[in-house]
Motif scaffolding. Sequence first.
Motif, PDB file in Angstrom:
ATOM      1  N   GLU A 102     -33.270 126.340  58.753  1.00 34.67           N
ATOM      2  CA  GLU A 102     -32.633 125.698  57.598  1.00 34.67           C
ATOM      3  C   GLU A 102     -32.786 124.183  57.666  1.00 34.67           C
ATOM      4  O   GLU A 102     -33.067 123.531  56.649  1.00 34.67           O
ATOM      5  N   ASP A 103     -32.605 123.621  58.855  1.00 35.95           N
ATOM      6  CA  ASP A 103     -32.751 122.172  59.005  1.00 35.95           C
ATOM      7  C   ASP A 103     -34.202 121.747  58.787  1.00 35.95           C
ATOM      8  O   ASP A 103     -34.461 120.666  58.241  1.00 35.95           O
ATOM      9  N   SER A 138     -35.005 121.939  54.880  1.00 31.93           N
ATOM     10  CA  SER A 138     -34.129 121.173  53.988  1.00 31.93           C
ATOM     11  C   SER A 138     -34.798 119.949  53.369  1.00 31.93           C
ATOM     12  O   SER A 138     -34.656 119.713  52.154  1.00 31.93           O
ATOM     13  N   PRO A 139     -35.548 119.142  54.116  1.00 27.17           N
ATOM     14  CA  PRO A 139     -36.167 117.958  53.495  1.00 27.17           C
ATOM     15  C   PRO A 139     -37.215 118.284  52.440  1.00 27.17           C
ATOM     16  O   PRO A 139     -37.603 117.397  51.658  1.00 27.17           O
ATOM     17  N   TYR A 140     -37.678 119.519  52.395  1.00 24.83           N
ATOM     18  CA  TYR A 140     -38.731 119.885  51.447  1.00 24.83           C
ATOM     19  C   TYR A 140     -38.174 120.376  50.108  1.00 24.83           C
ATOM     20  O   TYR A 140     -38.941 120.603  49.178  1.00 24.83           O
ATOM     21  N   LYS A 141     -36.865 120.551  50.027  1.00 18.87           N
ATOM     22  CA  LYS A 141     -36.273 121.012  48.770  1.00 18.87           C
ATOM     23  C   LYS A 141     -36.359 119.911  47.725  1.00 18.87           C
ATOM     24  O   LYS A 141     -35.992 118.758  47.980  1.00 18.87           O
ATOM     25  N   GLY A 194     -33.065 129.617  49.841  1.00 14.69           N
ATOM     26  CA  GLY A 194     -32.809 128.939  48.575  1.00 14.69           C
ATOM     27  C   GLY A 194     -33.933 128.039  48.113  1.00 14.69           C
ATOM     28  O   GLY A 194     -33.711 127.071  47.381  1.00 14.69           O
ATOM     29  N   LEU A 195     -35.171 128.358  48.501  1.00 13.74           N
ATOM     30  CA  LEU A 195     -36.323 127.557  48.100  1.00 13.74           C
ATOM     31  C   LEU A 195     -36.972 128.134  46.851  1.00 13.74           C
ATOM     32  O   LEU A 195     -36.826 129.317  46.544  1.00 13.74           O
ATOM     33  N   ASN A 196     -37.702 127.285  46.144  1.00 18.08           N
ATOM     34  CA  ASN A 196     -38.464 127.710  44.968  1.00 18.08           C
ATOM     35  C   ASN A 196     -39.936 127.767  45.356  1.00 18.08           C
ATOM     36  O   ASN A 196     -40.627 126.741  45.367  1.00 18.08           O
ATOM     37  N   PRO A 197     -40.464 128.958  45.711  1.00 22.01           N
ATOM     38  CA  PRO A 197     -41.832 129.035  46.217  1.00 22.01           C
ATOM     39  C   PRO A 197     -42.861 129.247  45.108  1.00 22.01           C
ATOM     40  O   PRO A 197     -42.579 129.865  44.079  1.00 22.01           O
ATOM     41  N   LEU A 198     -44.061 128.733  45.334  1.00 17.36           N
ATOM     42  CA  LEU A 198     -45.223 129.108  44.547  1.00 17.36           C
ATOM     43  C   LEU A 198     -45.995 130.131  45.372  1.00 17.36           C
ATOM     44  O   LEU A 198     -46.409 129.846  46.494  1.00 17.36           O
ATOM     45  N   LEU A 199     -46.147 131.326  44.837  1.00 14.93           N
ATOM     46  CA  LEU A 199     -46.868 132.373  45.546  1.00 14.93           C
ATOM     47  C   LEU A 199     -48.366 132.216  45.302  1.00 14.93           C
ATOM     48  O   LEU A 199     -48.794 131.873  44.196  1.00 14.93           O
TER      49      LEU A 199
END
Length: 414
Positions: free
Chosen positions: A50-51, A54-57, A88-93
């Motif tokens: 998680e840590d 986190s900076p990539y959100k 809780g990330l928004n991924p591009l598949l």
Amino acid sequence: MNKRLHCVRCLYSVFHPLGLVLDDEGVCSGCRIHEEKDTLDWGVRWKKLEDLVSPYKVESGRTYDCIVPVTGGNDSHFIVHTVKNRLGLNPLLVTYNKYFNTPLGIRNLANLRIKFNCDIVVQNVNPMAVRNITRTTLRELGSMYWPCLAGQTVFAVQTAVRYKVPLIIWGAHQGLEQVGMFSHEHEVEMTRRYRKDHDLMGKEADDLLSIFDTLSEDDVWQYRYPDDADLASVGVRGIYLGNYVRWDPKAQHEEMVRQYDYQGATFGRTFDTYDHVDCYNFMDVHDHIKYLKHGYAKVTDHACREIRHGRLTREQALALVRHHEAQPMSHLDKFCDWLGVDARALAFIFNQHRNPKVWQEIAPGEWCRQPGSDFTQGDTPRLADSGFLGFEAHALLQRDKPDAYVTVGKGYPL
């Protein structure tokens, strides 16, 4: 000096192509690293993950937080579930079209993007280029799957550079899971070097070009790894969930079946009904070539995994391997038609890549195992006595049996 060649726990030998060592007790490095799964604090490791992410959100929510490579089989549902629902990330598949698609694989890929409401980018390389490369890698490397491995491992990195999304999230590290190449605590990341040495058998795309072959620049350019300057400008890095999550493919697949209707398939060459259901060739022609080159098939990988998780005894695993590993190919005709070669010509190429440490030609076209090369010989239980009923098939690969591969498709319904 330790003279053992095979692990006393699992079925792997010191000849494993990824490299494997035995300790003084005869236990292999893969089994020893697997022991970490029962000693590490996975709650602490999850917090580290998680840590890390986190900076990539992206707070605005208007772009993607990460890239996730997926297929219509394997662990893709579990990876996307973990990335989107737990982190809780928004991924591009992203996915590479292997052109060996099964109807079930097309269906599962559609199910994945619909159930998780994710955008997806598909790479469709010119099929003539794919065929040209396959002919070359079959002759030179004894690999019909080089383009698939090259495409699957590079398209995500190319997309990360193109879209300027630095974080790529992969599933488990094959070298760690199978042979204990690293510890989970090393937290190794995806590298160009590992891809070349192990996934691509030491051959990058440009290494295939030769005055003695017909491949051209037009065939290979889409398989090139981005250069260091482009990677550094975006800050691309690829992490493995298996370093932070206790990886158990059987349990994970069964959770995905229950929650998201992932569907498995039956195979002749293994008892696992969840892996590689998206491809006609991986558990068929490709697996047969692996058996000739290395003396063992994918069923041994599955059996070793189940031994380590405590769901199979070594004796049960041996019975399953003996039953499955030499089963005939079911889809050789499709591959011959797609590649444009005669089955006898293909068999000739296969035989050029038989491992001489494993196989001995006793007559023209007739082969047997070299003495001492078959660890499954001896008194092992019959399959009927193994008592192992751990996998279920939730769909049948044979439900549709088209004469050719499904090159593209939307996937619903099956």
